[in-house]
Design an enzyme around this catalytic site. Sequence first.
Site, mmCIF file in Angstrom:
data_model
loop_
_atom_site.group_PDB
_atom_site.id
_atom_site.type_symbol
_atom_site.label_atom_id
_atom_site.label_comp_id
_atom_site.label_asym_id
_atom_site.label_seq_id
_atom_site.Cartn_x
_atom_site.Cartn_y
_atom_site.Cartn_z
ATOM 1 N N SER A 142 0.870 -1.186 0.000
ATOM 2 C CA SER A 142 0.000 0.000 0.000
ATOM 3 C C SER A 142 0.896 1.221 0.000
ATOM 4 O O SER A 142 2.009 1.181 0.555
ATOM 5 C CB SER A 142 -0.876 0.030 1.253
ATOM 6 N N TYR A 155 -1.207 -0.454 10.731
ATOM 7 C CA TYR A 155 -1.444 -0.724 9.301
ATOM 8 C C TYR A 155 -0.307 -0.157 8.458
ATOM 9 O O TYR A 155 0.265 -0.846 7.609
ATOM 10 C CB TYR A 155 -2.792 -0.133 8.879
HETATM 11 N N1 NAP Z 1 -8.910 -0.608 -0.550
HETATM 12 C C1 NAP Z 1 -7.846 0.191 -0.470
HETATM 13 O O1 NAP Z 1 -7.951 1.429 -0.498
HETATM 14 C C2 NAP Z 1 -6.460 -0.426 -0.353
HETATM 15 C C3 NAP Z 1 -5.357 0.421 -0.513
HETATM 16 C C4 NAP Z 1 -4.083 -0.101 -0.398
HETATM 17 C C5 NAP Z 1 -3.908 -1.454 -0.132
HETATM 18 N N2 NAP Z 1 -5.012 -2.255 0.018
HETATM 19 C C6 NAP Z 1 -4.755 -3.681 0.327
HETATM 20 O O2 NAP Z 1 -5.436 -4.493 -0.600
HETATM 21 C C7 NAP Z 1 -5.682 -5.766 0.000
HETATM 22 C C8 NAP Z 1 -7.116 -6.187 -0.305
HETATM 23 O O3 NAP Z 1 -8.008 -5.257 0.281
HETATM 24 P P1 NAP Z 1 -9.379 -4.797 -0.410
HETATM 25 O O4 NAP Z 1 -9.293 -3.336 -0.586
HETATM 26 O O5 NAP Z 1 -9.686 -5.641 -1.559
HETATM 27 O O6 NAP Z 1 -10.387 -5.019 0.805
HETATM 28 P P2 NAP Z 1 -11.553 -6.067 1.051
HETATM 29 O O7 NAP Z 1 -12.547 -6.009 -0.045
HETATM 30 O O8 NAP Z 1 -12.025 -5.817 2.444
HETATM 31 O O9 NAP Z 1 -10.805 -7.478 0.964
HETATM 32 C C9 NAP Z 1 -10.063 -8.019 2.008
HETATM 33 C C10 NAP Z 1 -9.962 -9.507 1.769
HETATM 34 O O10 NAP Z 1 -9.143 -10.092 2.792
HETATM 35 C C11 NAP Z 1 -9.847 -11.189 3.367
HETATM 36 N N3 NAP Z 1 -9.456 -11.330 4.762
HETATM 37 C C12 NAP Z 1 -9.559 -10.405 5.741
HETATM 38 N N4 NAP Z 1 -9.138 -10.937 6.911
HETATM 39 C C13 NAP Z 1 -8.783 -12.220 6.650
HETATM 40 C C14 NAP Z 1 -8.282 -13.289 7.443
HETATM 41 N N5 NAP Z 1 -8.095 -13.129 8.757
HETATM 42 N N6 NAP Z 1 -8.025 -14.476 6.852
HETATM 43 C C15 NAP Z 1 -8.240 -14.646 5.530
HETATM 44 N N7 NAP Z 1 -8.701 -13.672 4.716
HETATM 45 C C16 NAP Z 1 -8.975 -12.484 5.281
HETATM 46 C C17 NAP Z 1 -11.323 -10.811 3.232
HETATM 47 O O11 NAP Z 1 -12.162 -11.961 3.187
HETATM 48 P P3 NAP Z 1 -12.993 -12.578 4.416
HETATM 49 O O12 NAP Z 1 -13.571 -11.434 5.177
HETATM 50 O O13 NAP Z 1 -14.006 -13.432 3.728
HETATM 51 O O14 NAP Z 1 -11.987 -13.370 5.180
HETATM 52 C C18 NAP Z 1 -11.328 -10.170 1.841
HETATM 53 O O15 NAP Z 1 -11.432 -11.167 0.858
HETATM 54 C C19 NAP Z 1 -5.337 -5.631 1.469
HETATM 55 O O16 NAP Z 1 -4.068 -6.198 1.715
HETATM 56 C C20 NAP Z 1 -5.282 -4.125 1.675
HETATM 57 O O17 NAP Z 1 -4.396 -3.776 2.730
HETATM 58 C C21 NAP Z 1 -6.265 -1.787 -0.088
#
Ligand code: NAP
Length: 270
Positions: A142, A155
């Site tokens: 990120s 984070y």
């Molecule tokens: N959205 C942003 O602005 C952003 C920016 C920079 C980086 N990111 C990174 O992108 C990645 C994906 O995030 P996203 O934005 O796509 O958010 P998201 O839609 O909330 O997806 C998060 C995913 O992680 C899974 N997860 C969460 N806790 C878990 C656990 N304990 N064990 C296994 N799976 C788990 C969730 O599935 P379940 O709840 O079904 O387990 C979900 O599939 C993350 O690493 C995040 O830090 C996001």
Amino acid sequence: MNTAERAGMSVVTGASSGIGAVYADRLAAEGRALLLVARRQDRLHEIAADLSSRHGTSVETMVADLEQPQDLARLEARLESEPVAMLVNNAGAGSLGPTARSSADKQEQLIRLNIVALTRLSLAALAGFRARNAGALVNIGSIIAHAPSAGAAAYSGSKAYVANFTRSLQLEYAEGPIRIQLVMPGPIRTEFFSSQGMSDSVFPDTSFLTAEQLVDAALAGLSAGEAVTSPSMAEPETWDALEAARQHYLASTFSGQVAPRYYRPTEPAA
Ligand SMILES: NC(=O)c1ccc[n+]([C@@H]2O[C@H](COP(=O)([O-])OP(=O)(O)OC[C@H]3O[C@@H](n4cnc5c(N)ncnc54)[C@H](OP(=O)(O)O)[C@@H]3O)[C@@H](O)[C@H]2O)c1
């Protein structure tokens, strides 16, 4: 994707929503066999059924809470023992909000997922890649790795770890055919904020990419052999300037001398 990679299975963690679900879709469209991992079984099953009917690929699911050592060990075992072609380490948590209103346990949960699980899964996948002399590791970082932030202490720290860990691995694997990519998303429209009861309005509306835009750019970066992909950064020179500043800082810390600003002023002679 090379031929050896096409033959094996691709594993996506956090595939039940957002960025991970889009990776699953794009990799299935490339004809890859998939293993999708997350906690929500209903979501995983829905996505797997949709992908196999639309793309005709084999899509397996694994319900696992990667904060839990037993669940993590199950996935590590598969990465070590099966011909995995690609691992997308995407599952991540934010635990956003001031640390004074959080708990050490909550911050530790984040560290278990964002740092411990990502590290152990990377090492397990790389062991298999070394044995087959092929494979791609994609770690989702990120831009917050570069932005210490009140309300996102653990984070921000965890993503700085992801960045340095992944970039150090790239140096270790620089000579071989194994590909390692660090993806650095900025704000992305997903459930990331709402799943933690937070609003994403902390960022300007115009700063967001969709998960589809992010993943398509990241896959293009991977194909182009990019080590670090920042999909919304317009000019590559911006990254070069950051790297140059980092190298300058590092060089300056090797002077072997205490910097003059830490000396006491010399007393004037009486
Ligand atoms: N959205 C942003 O602005 C952003 C920016 C920079 C980086 N990111 C990174 O992108 C990645 C994906 O995030 P996203 O934005 O796509 O958010 P998201 O839609 O909330 O997806 C998060 C995913 O992680 C899974 N997860 C969460 N806790 C878990 C656990 N304990 N064990 C296994 N799976 C788990 C969730 O599935 P379940 O709840 O079904 O387990 C979900 O599939 C993350 O690493 C995040 O830090 C996001």
